[in-house]
Design a protein around this motif. Sequence first.
Motif, PDB file in Angstrom:
ATOM      1  N   LYS A 211     -11.611  -6.476  -3.625  1.00 23.66           N
ATOM      2  CA  LYS A 211     -11.415  -4.899  -3.545  1.00 23.66           C
ATOM      3  C   LYS A 211     -10.878  -4.050  -4.839  1.00 23.66           C
ATOM      4  CE  LYS A 211      -9.785  -4.578   1.418  1.00 23.66           C
ATOM      5  NZ  LYS A 211      -8.782  -3.752   1.995  1.00 23.66           N
ATOM      6  N   GLY A 212     -10.779  -4.995  -6.050  1.00 22.67           N
ATOM      7  CA  GLY A 212     -10.256  -4.394  -6.978  1.00 22.67           C
ATOM      8  C   GLY A 212     -10.555  -4.884  -8.274  1.00 22.67           C
ATOM      9  N   ASN A 213     -10.877  -4.665  -9.365  1.00 28.13           N
ATOM     10  CA  ASN A 213     -11.061  -4.165 -10.635  1.00 28.13           C
ATOM     11  C   ASN A 213     -10.377  -6.112 -11.353  1.00 28.13           C
ATOM     12  OD1 ASN A 213     -12.582  -4.205 -13.247  1.00 28.13           O
ATOM     13  ND2 ASN A 213     -11.019  -2.083 -14.314  1.00 28.13           N
ATOM     14  N   SER A 214     -11.479  -6.842 -12.029  1.00 26.23           N
ATOM     15  CA  SER A 214     -10.698  -7.791 -12.722  1.00 26.23           C
ATOM     16  C   SER A 214     -10.498  -8.029 -13.403  1.00 26.23           C
ATOM     17  CB  SER A 214     -11.711  -8.839 -11.949  1.00 26.23           C
ATOM     18  OG  SER A 214     -13.134  -8.240 -12.616  1.00 26.23           O
ATOM     19  N   ASP A 252       2.278   4.294  -7.089  1.00 29.13           N
ATOM     20  CA  ASP A 252       0.802   4.359  -7.294  1.00 29.13           C
ATOM     21  C   ASP A 252       0.491   3.138  -8.421  1.00 29.13           C
ATOM     22  OD1 ASP A 252      -2.142   5.618  -7.452  1.00 29.13           O
ATOM     23  OD2 ASP A 252      -1.121   6.158  -9.104  1.00 29.13           O
ATOM     24  N   ILE A 253       1.047   1.856  -7.510  1.00 30.72           N
ATOM     25  CA  ILE A 253       0.840   0.555  -8.079  1.00 30.72           C
ATOM     26  C   ILE A 253      -0.980   0.593  -7.585  1.00 30.72           C
ATOM     27  CG2 ILE A 253       1.046  -1.906  -8.778  1.00 30.72           C
ATOM     28  CD1 ILE A 253       4.045  -0.886  -8.321  1.00 30.72           C
ATOM     29  N   PRO A 254      -1.551  -0.278  -8.746  1.00 31.59           N
ATOM     30  CA  PRO A 254      -2.816  -0.784  -8.077  1.00 31.59           C
ATOM     31  C   PRO A 254      -3.094  -2.064  -7.523  1.00 31.59           C
ATOM     32  CG  PRO A 254      -2.855  -0.215 -10.394  1.00 31.59           C
ATOM     33  CD  PRO A 254      -1.289   0.295 -10.460  1.00 31.59           C
ATOM     34  N   VAL A 255      -2.800  -2.247  -6.577  1.00 32.06           N
ATOM     35  CA  VAL A 255      -2.541  -4.041  -6.116  1.00 32.06           C
ATOM     36  C   VAL A 255      -3.807  -3.764  -6.116  1.00 32.06           C
ATOM     37  CG1 VAL A 255      -0.452  -3.258  -4.604  1.00 32.06           C
ATOM     38  CG2 VAL A 255      -2.132  -3.140  -3.512  1.00 32.06           C
ATOM     39  N   GLU A 256      -4.710  -4.061  -5.905  1.00 32.43           N
ATOM     40  CA  GLU A 256      -6.284  -4.523  -6.044  1.00 32.43           C
ATOM     41  C   GLU A 256      -6.532  -4.698  -7.404  1.00 32.43           C
ATOM     42  OE1 GLU A 256      -5.486  -0.941  -4.300  1.00 32.43           O
ATOM     43  OE2 GLU A 256      -5.629  -1.652  -2.411  1.00 32.43           O
ATOM     44  N   ASP A 257      -6.350  -4.359  -8.715  1.00 31.86           N
ATOM     45  CA  ASP A 257      -6.513  -4.525  -9.866  1.00 31.86           C
ATOM     46  C   ASP A 257      -5.588  -5.501 -10.039  1.00 31.86           C
ATOM     47  OD1 ASP A 257      -8.297  -2.150  -9.115  1.00 31.86           O
ATOM     48  OD2 ASP A 257      -7.598  -0.869 -10.307  1.00 31.86           O
ATOM     49  N   VAL A 258      -4.810  -5.101  -9.522  1.00 36.72           N
ATOM     50  CA  VAL A 258      -4.126  -6.226 -10.521  1.00 36.72           C
ATOM     51  C   VAL A 258      -3.970  -7.920  -9.628  1.00 36.72           C
ATOM     52  CG1 VAL A 258      -0.972  -7.041 -10.629  1.00 36.72           C
ATOM     53  CG2 VAL A 258      -2.146  -4.642 -10.401  1.00 36.72           C
ATOM     54  N   ALA A 259      -4.907  -7.843  -8.108  1.00 34.41           N
ATOM     55  CA  ALA A 259      -4.715  -9.325  -7.543  1.00 34.41           C
ATOM     56  C   ALA A 259      -6.056  -9.416  -8.657  1.00 34.41           C
ATOM     57  CB  ALA A 259      -4.831  -8.710  -6.094  1.00 34.41           C
ATOM     58  N   ALA A 260      -6.796  -8.538  -8.446  1.00 34.79           N
ATOM     59  CA  ALA A 260      -7.754  -9.429  -9.209  1.00 34.79           C
ATOM     60  C   ALA A 260      -8.038  -9.768 -10.073  1.00 34.79           C
ATOM     61  CB  ALA A 260      -9.337  -7.744  -9.095  1.00 34.79           C
TER      62      ALA A 260
END
Length: 350
Positions: A211-214, A252-260
Amino acid sequence: MEKILKKPFDDVEVKISTDGQDKNIIFAIESSCDESACAIVENGRKVIANVVATQIPIHQKYGGVIPEVAAREHLETINVVIEECFQKANLKPQEITAFASTVGPGLVGCLLVGMNAAKTLSLVYNKPFIGINHLKAHVCANYIDSDLEPPFVCLLVSGGHTQIIKVDSYEKQEILGETLDDAIGETYDKVARLFGIPYPGGPNLDKLAQKGNSDAFFIPKAKVGEFDFSFSGIKTHMLKLMHTLKEQRADDIPVEDVAASFQKAVCEYLIQKTKHAADILGYKTLAVAGGVAANSQIRKLMSDLQNEGYKTYAPVMRYCTDNAAMVASAAYFLKDVYTDLDTEVFSRAI
Protein backbone atom coordinates in the motif's frame (compact mmCIF):
# COMPACT_ATOMS: atom_id res chain seq x y z
CA MET A 1 18.73 -43.33 -12.62
CA GLU A 2 17.62 -45.45 -9.65
CA LYS A 3 17.69 -45.08 -5.89
CA ILE A 4 18.03 -48.37 -4.01
CA LEU A 5 16.25 -48.65 -0.67
CA LYS A 6 15.69 -51.56 1.68
CA LYS A 7 12.47 -52.56 3.39
CA PRO A 8 12.65 -52.56 7.22
CA PHE A 9 11.56 -56.19 7.76
CA ASP A 10 13.71 -57.89 5.16
CA ASP A 11 16.64 -57.44 2.83
CA VAL A 12 14.52 -57.01 -0.28
CA GLU A 13 15.71 -53.99 -2.24
CA VAL A 14 13.19 -51.49 -3.55
CA LYS A 15 14.22 -49.58 -6.65
CA ILE A 16 12.88 -46.06 -7.03
CA SER A 17 13.36 -45.04 -10.63
CA THR A 18 13.68 -41.29 -11.18
CA ASP A 19 13.52 -41.38 -14.97
CA GLY A 20 9.73 -41.16 -14.92
CA GLN A 21 9.23 -44.61 -16.40
CA ASP A 22 7.98 -46.32 -13.23
CA LYS A 23 5.19 -45.20 -10.93
CA ASN A 24 6.59 -44.33 -7.50
CA ILE A 25 4.15 -43.06 -4.89
CA ILE A 26 5.74 -41.40 -1.86
CA PHE A 27 3.82 -40.66 1.35
CA ALA A 28 5.50 -37.86 3.32
CA ILE A 29 5.08 -36.09 6.66
CA GLU A 30 6.31 -32.60 7.55
CA SER A 31 6.28 -31.47 11.20
CA SER A 32 9.42 -29.38 11.65
CA CYS A 33 7.69 -26.35 13.17
CA ASP A 34 4.05 -25.28 13.39
CA GLU A 35 2.46 -27.18 10.48
CA SER A 36 1.27 -30.78 10.67
CA ALA A 37 1.32 -31.84 7.04
CA CYS A 38 0.97 -35.00 4.98
CA ALA A 39 1.12 -35.50 1.23
CA ILE A 40 1.14 -38.24 -1.35
CA VAL A 41 3.12 -37.47 -4.50
CA GLU A 42 3.69 -39.49 -7.65
CA ASN A 43 7.16 -39.42 -9.21
CA GLY A 44 8.16 -36.26 -7.40
CA ARG A 45 5.97 -33.89 -9.40
CA LYS A 46 2.31 -34.91 -9.35
CA VAL A 47 0.53 -34.23 -6.06
CA ILE A 48 -2.21 -36.77 -5.39
CA ALA A 49 -3.16 -35.42 -1.95
CA ASN A 50 -1.88 -32.58 0.22
CA VAL A 51 -3.14 -31.86 3.75
CA VAL A 52 -1.85 -29.12 6.07
CA ALA A 53 -3.07 -28.36 9.59
CA THR A 54 -1.64 -25.01 10.68
CA GLN A 55 -1.04 -23.89 14.25
CA ILE A 56 -0.83 -20.16 13.48
CA PRO A 57 -4.02 -19.22 15.42
CA ILE A 58 -2.65 -21.06 18.48
CA HIS A 59 0.72 -19.28 18.47
CA GLN A 60 -0.59 -15.80 17.60
CA LYS A 61 -1.30 -15.00 21.25
CA TYR A 62 2.35 -15.71 22.08
CA GLY A 63 3.74 -13.63 19.22
CA GLY A 64 5.69 -16.61 17.87
CA VAL A 65 6.03 -20.39 17.98
CA ILE A 66 6.38 -22.02 21.40
CA PRO A 67 8.21 -25.35 20.76
CA GLU A 68 6.54 -27.32 23.56
CA VAL A 69 3.06 -26.17 22.54
CA ALA A 70 3.80 -26.95 18.90
CA ALA A 71 4.96 -30.49 19.71
CA ARG A 72 1.80 -31.22 21.73
CA GLU A 73 -0.36 -29.94 18.88
CA HIS A 74 1.43 -32.24 16.44
CA LEU A 75 0.71 -35.20 18.69
CA GLU A 76 -2.98 -34.37 18.73
CA THR A 77 -3.20 -33.71 14.99
CA ILE A 78 -0.89 -36.14 13.21
CA ASN A 79 -3.18 -39.19 13.07
CA VAL A 80 -6.09 -37.11 11.80
CA VAL A 81 -3.94 -35.55 9.06
CA ILE A 82 -2.56 -38.95 7.99
CA GLU A 83 -6.03 -40.44 7.75
CA GLU A 84 -7.38 -37.47 5.79
CA CYS A 85 -4.48 -37.66 3.35
CA PHE A 86 -5.15 -41.31 2.52
CA GLN A 87 -8.86 -40.56 2.15
CA LYS A 88 -8.22 -37.68 -0.26
CA ALA A 89 -5.86 -39.79 -2.34
CA ASN A 90 -8.23 -42.78 -2.28
CA LEU A 91 -5.22 -44.99 -1.66
CA LYS A 92 -4.28 -47.63 0.88
CA PRO A 93 -0.95 -47.71 2.75
CA GLN A 94 -0.09 -50.95 0.93
CA GLU A 95 -0.01 -49.00 -2.35
CA ILE A 96 2.71 -46.62 -1.15
CA THR A 97 6.25 -47.10 -2.48
CA ALA A 98 7.97 -45.52 0.53
CA PHE A 99 7.23 -43.40 3.59
CA ALA A 100 9.19 -40.19 4.18
CA SER A 101 9.45 -37.46 6.77
CA THR A 102 11.48 -34.39 7.59
CA VAL A 103 14.25 -35.23 10.07
CA GLY A 104 15.78 -31.75 10.35
CA PRO A 105 16.58 -28.99 10.76
CA GLY A 106 13.69 -27.91 12.93
CA LEU A 107 12.21 -28.10 16.43
CA VAL A 108 13.27 -31.43 17.89
CA GLY A 109 10.00 -32.25 19.66
CA CYS A 110 8.01 -31.45 16.55
CA LEU A 111 10.29 -33.41 14.23
CA LEU A 112 10.07 -36.49 16.44
CA VAL A 113 6.31 -36.65 16.04
CA GLY A 114 6.43 -36.72 12.25
CA MET A 115 9.48 -38.96 11.97
CA ASN A 116 8.15 -41.57 14.38
CA ALA A 117 4.81 -41.62 12.57
CA ALA A 118 6.56 -42.21 9.22
CA LYS A 119 8.82 -44.89 10.71
CA THR A 120 5.81 -46.66 12.22
CA LEU A 121 4.00 -46.72 8.88
CA SER A 122 7.20 -48.01 7.28
CA LEU A 123 7.45 -50.85 9.78
CA VAL A 124 3.77 -51.78 9.76
CA TYR A 125 3.51 -51.94 5.98
CA ASN A 126 7.04 -53.21 5.30
CA LYS A 127 8.04 -50.26 3.13
CA PRO A 128 11.26 -48.20 3.05
CA PHE A 129 11.66 -45.15 5.26
CA ILE A 130 13.26 -42.00 3.82
CA GLY A 131 14.43 -39.14 6.05
CA ILE A 132 14.68 -35.72 4.40
CA ASN A 133 16.62 -32.51 5.04
CA HIS A 134 14.01 -29.74 5.37
CA LEU A 135 16.05 -27.14 3.48
CA LYS A 136 16.68 -29.41 0.50
CA ALA A 137 12.98 -30.20 0.44
CA HIS A 138 12.19 -26.50 0.02
CA VAL A 139 14.33 -26.44 -3.12
CA CYS A 140 12.48 -29.50 -4.43
CA ALA A 141 9.15 -27.67 -4.04
CA ASN A 142 10.01 -26.10 -7.39
CA TYR A 143 9.77 -29.51 -9.09
CA ILE A 144 6.10 -29.91 -8.18
CA ASP A 145 3.76 -29.31 -11.12
CA SER A 146 6.63 -27.84 -13.15
CA ASP A 147 9.19 -28.75 -15.80
CA LEU A 148 12.18 -27.39 -13.86
CA GLU A 149 15.35 -29.43 -14.24
CA PRO A 150 18.90 -28.77 -12.97
CA PRO A 151 21.21 -26.99 -13.33
CA PHE A 152 19.93 -23.75 -11.78
CA VAL A 153 20.61 -21.29 -8.97
CA CYS A 154 18.11 -21.25 -6.11
CA LEU A 155 17.49 -18.51 -3.57
CA LEU A 156 16.31 -20.16 -0.34
CA VAL A 157 14.52 -17.68 1.94
CA SER A 158 12.82 -18.75 5.14
CA GLY A 159 12.34 -17.83 8.78
CA GLY A 160 15.60 -19.45 9.80
CA HIS A 161 17.73 -19.52 6.64
CA THR A 162 18.82 -17.35 3.73
CA GLN A 163 21.03 -19.10 1.18
CA ILE A 164 22.08 -19.03 -2.45
CA ILE A 165 22.33 -22.62 -3.65
CA LYS A 166 23.90 -24.03 -6.80
CA VAL A 167 21.86 -27.01 -7.95
CA ASP A 168 24.04 -28.94 -10.38
CA SER A 169 21.81 -32.02 -10.51
CA TYR A 170 18.90 -33.55 -8.65
CA GLU A 171 21.37 -35.12 -6.23
CA LYS A 172 23.92 -32.33 -5.83
CA GLN A 173 23.24 -29.02 -4.09
CA GLU A 174 26.01 -26.64 -3.02
CA ILE A 175 25.58 -23.57 -0.80
CA LEU A 176 27.36 -20.62 -2.41
CA GLY A 177 26.47 -18.03 0.20
CA GLU A 178 24.22 -17.43 3.19
CA THR A 179 23.31 -14.90 5.82
CA LEU A 180 25.99 -14.03 8.35
CA ASP A 181 23.43 -13.15 11.02
CA ASP A 182 19.63 -12.89 10.84
CA ALA A 183 17.66 -14.79 8.22
CA ILE A 184 15.35 -12.74 6.01
CA GLY A 185 12.21 -14.27 7.55
CA GLU A 186 13.45 -13.48 11.05
CA THR A 187 14.26 -9.94 9.92
CA TYR A 188 10.74 -9.47 8.56
CA ASP A 189 9.23 -10.67 11.83
CA LYS A 190 11.39 -8.37 13.94
CA VAL A 191 10.72 -5.32 11.76
CA ALA A 192 7.02 -6.16 11.79
CA ARG A 193 7.06 -5.85 15.60
CA LEU A 194 8.29 -2.26 15.22
CA PHE A 195 5.04 -1.54 13.39
CA GLY A 196 2.96 -3.40 15.95
CA ILE A 197 2.07 -5.99 13.30
CA PRO A 198 0.86 -9.28 14.82
CA TYR A 199 2.35 -12.73 14.19
CA PRO A 200 2.99 -13.95 11.53
CA GLY A 201 4.85 -10.72 10.88
CA GLY A 202 6.30 -11.44 7.43
CA PRO A 203 3.07 -11.96 5.45
CA ASN A 204 1.32 -9.11 7.26
CA LEU A 205 4.22 -6.72 6.63
CA ASP A 206 4.15 -7.71 2.96
CA LYS A 207 0.47 -6.73 2.75
CA LEU A 208 1.18 -3.38 4.42
CA ALA A 209 4.11 -2.68 2.08
CA GLN A 210 1.94 -3.13 -1.00
CA LYS A 211 0.00 0.00 0.00
CA GLY A 212 3.03 2.32 0.33
CA ASN A 213 5.61 4.25 -1.68
CA SER A 214 8.75 2.13 -1.88
CA ASP A 215 10.93 5.16 -2.72
CA ALA A 216 9.90 7.21 0.31
CA PHE A 217 12.87 6.24 2.50
CA PHE A 218 16.45 5.16 1.85
CA ILE A 219 17.31 1.81 3.42
CA PRO A 220 21.03 0.86 3.29
CA LYS A 221 22.21 -2.60 2.30
CA ALA A 222 25.10 -4.39 3.96
CA LYS A 223 28.29 -4.92 1.97
CA VAL A 224 29.51 -8.42 2.81
CA GLY A 225 30.87 -11.41 0.86
CA GLU A 226 30.09 -11.86 -2.82
CA PHE A 227 27.22 -14.27 -2.26
CA ASP A 228 26.58 -13.69 1.46
CA PHE A 229 23.95 -11.58 3.21
CA SER A 230 23.67 -9.55 6.40
CA PHE A 231 20.42 -8.18 7.78
CA SER A 232 21.35 -7.11 11.32
CA GLY A 233 22.35 -3.63 10.11
CA ILE A 234 19.10 -3.18 8.21
CA LYS A 235 17.17 -4.24 11.31
CA THR A 236 19.05 -1.68 13.43
CA HIS A 237 18.47 1.02 10.80
CA MET A 238 14.73 0.31 10.85
CA LEU A 239 14.68 0.57 14.65
CA LYS A 240 16.40 3.98 14.55
CA LEU A 241 14.20 5.18 11.68
CA MET A 242 10.99 4.28 13.52
CA HIS A 243 12.29 5.94 16.70
CA THR A 244 13.07 9.15 14.76
CA LEU A 245 9.69 9.17 13.03
CA LYS A 246 7.87 8.71 16.32
CA GLU A 247 9.70 11.74 17.74
CA GLN A 248 9.07 13.88 14.65
CA ARG A 249 5.59 12.83 13.59
CA ALA A 250 4.10 11.19 16.67
CA ASP A 251 0.82 9.63 15.53
CA ASP A 252 1.28 10.50 11.84
CA ILE A 253 3.96 7.95 10.88
CA PRO A 254 3.66 6.83 7.20
CA VAL A 255 3.93 3.15 8.10
CA GLU A 256 2.93 1.96 4.62
CA ASP A 257 5.78 3.96 3.05
CA VAL A 258 8.31 2.76 5.62
CA ALA A 259 7.23 -0.85 5.11
CA ALA A 260 7.36 -0.50 1.32
CA SER A 261 10.84 1.05 1.43
CA PHE A 262 12.11 -1.73 3.69
CA GLN A 263 10.61 -4.43 1.49
CA LYS A 264 12.05 -2.94 -1.69
CA ALA A 265 15.54 -2.73 -0.19
CA VAL A 266 15.75 -6.25 1.20
CA CYS A 267 14.09 -7.93 -1.78
CA GLU A 268 16.34 -6.17 -4.30
CA TYR A 269 19.31 -7.17 -2.15
CA LEU A 270 18.26 -10.83 -2.32
CA ILE A 271 17.51 -10.93 -6.04
CA GLN A 272 20.58 -8.93 -7.10
CA LYS A 273 22.95 -11.33 -5.34
CA THR A 274 21.13 -14.36 -6.72
CA LYS A 275 21.31 -12.98 -10.25
CA HIS A 276 25.02 -12.22 -9.74
CA ALA A 277 25.63 -15.84 -8.71
CA ALA A 278 23.84 -17.09 -11.82
CA ASP A 279 25.89 -14.75 -14.02
CA ILE A 280 29.17 -15.91 -12.49
CA LEU A 281 28.19 -19.55 -13.09
CA GLY A 282 26.79 -18.86 -16.54
CA TYR A 283 23.34 -20.21 -15.55
CA LYS A 284 20.19 -18.75 -17.08
CA THR A 285 17.72 -20.55 -14.82
CA LEU A 286 16.86 -19.27 -11.35
CA ALA A 287 14.42 -20.41 -8.67
CA VAL A 288 13.25 -19.20 -5.29
CA ALA A 289 12.15 -21.42 -2.41
CA GLY A 290 11.14 -21.30 1.25
CA GLY A 291 8.37 -19.62 3.19
CA VAL A 292 9.46 -16.10 2.19
CA ALA A 293 9.19 -17.17 -1.47
CA ALA A 294 5.51 -16.32 -1.00
CA ASN A 295 6.48 -12.65 -0.64
CA SER A 296 4.87 -10.56 -3.40
CA GLN A 297 7.93 -8.38 -4.08
CA ILE A 298 10.36 -11.30 -4.29
CA ARG A 299 8.08 -13.11 -6.72
CA LYS A 300 7.71 -9.95 -8.85
CA LEU A 301 11.43 -9.23 -8.99
CA MET A 302 12.16 -12.87 -9.83
CA SER A 303 9.53 -12.82 -12.59
CA ASP A 304 10.91 -9.54 -13.96
CA LEU A 305 14.23 -11.29 -14.66
CA GLN A 306 12.49 -13.12 -17.50
CA ASN A 307 12.62 -9.81 -19.41
CA GLU A 308 16.42 -10.09 -19.23
CA GLY A 309 16.50 -13.57 -20.76
CA TYR A 310 16.42 -15.67 -17.58
CA LYS A 311 14.05 -18.53 -16.96
CA THR A 312 12.65 -18.25 -13.45
CA TYR A 313 10.64 -20.52 -11.16
CA ALA A 314 8.77 -20.13 -7.89
CA PRO A 315 6.65 -22.78 -6.16
CA VAL A 316 2.88 -22.48 -6.14
CA MET A 317 2.01 -20.45 -3.03
CA ARG A 318 0.79 -23.45 -1.01
CA TYR A 319 4.16 -25.17 -1.54
CA CYS A 320 6.25 -22.19 -0.35
CA THR A 321 5.49 -22.55 3.33
CA ASP A 322 6.11 -25.82 5.17
CA ASN A 323 4.28 -28.70 3.49
CA ALA A 324 4.74 -32.42 2.95
CA ALA A 325 4.50 -32.39 -0.84
CA MET A 326 8.00 -30.90 -1.06
CA VAL A 327 9.26 -33.61 1.33
CA ALA A 328 7.80 -36.32 -0.91
CA SER A 329 9.38 -34.69 -3.97
CA ALA A 330 12.76 -34.61 -2.20
CA ALA A 331 12.38 -38.28 -1.24
CA TYR A 332 11.94 -39.09 -4.91
CA PHE A 333 14.66 -36.93 -6.46
CA LEU A 334 17.44 -36.82 -3.86
CA LYS A 335 20.02 -39.49 -3.10
CA ASP A 336 21.39 -37.64 -0.08
CA VAL A 337 18.72 -39.01 2.28
CA TYR A 338 18.49 -40.98 5.54
CA THR A 339 17.19 -44.52 5.12
CA ASP A 340 18.20 -46.11 8.42
CA LEU A 341 15.40 -46.66 10.95
CA ASP A 342 17.94 -45.62 13.61
CA THR A 343 18.06 -42.13 12.06
CA GLU A 344 17.63 -39.37 14.62
CA VAL A 345 16.28 -35.85 14.15
CA PHE A 346 18.55 -32.80 14.21
CA SER A 347 17.76 -29.19 15.08
CA ARG A 348 20.38 -27.34 13.05
CA ALA A 349 21.51 -27.56 9.45
CA ILE A 350 24.25 -30.18 8.96
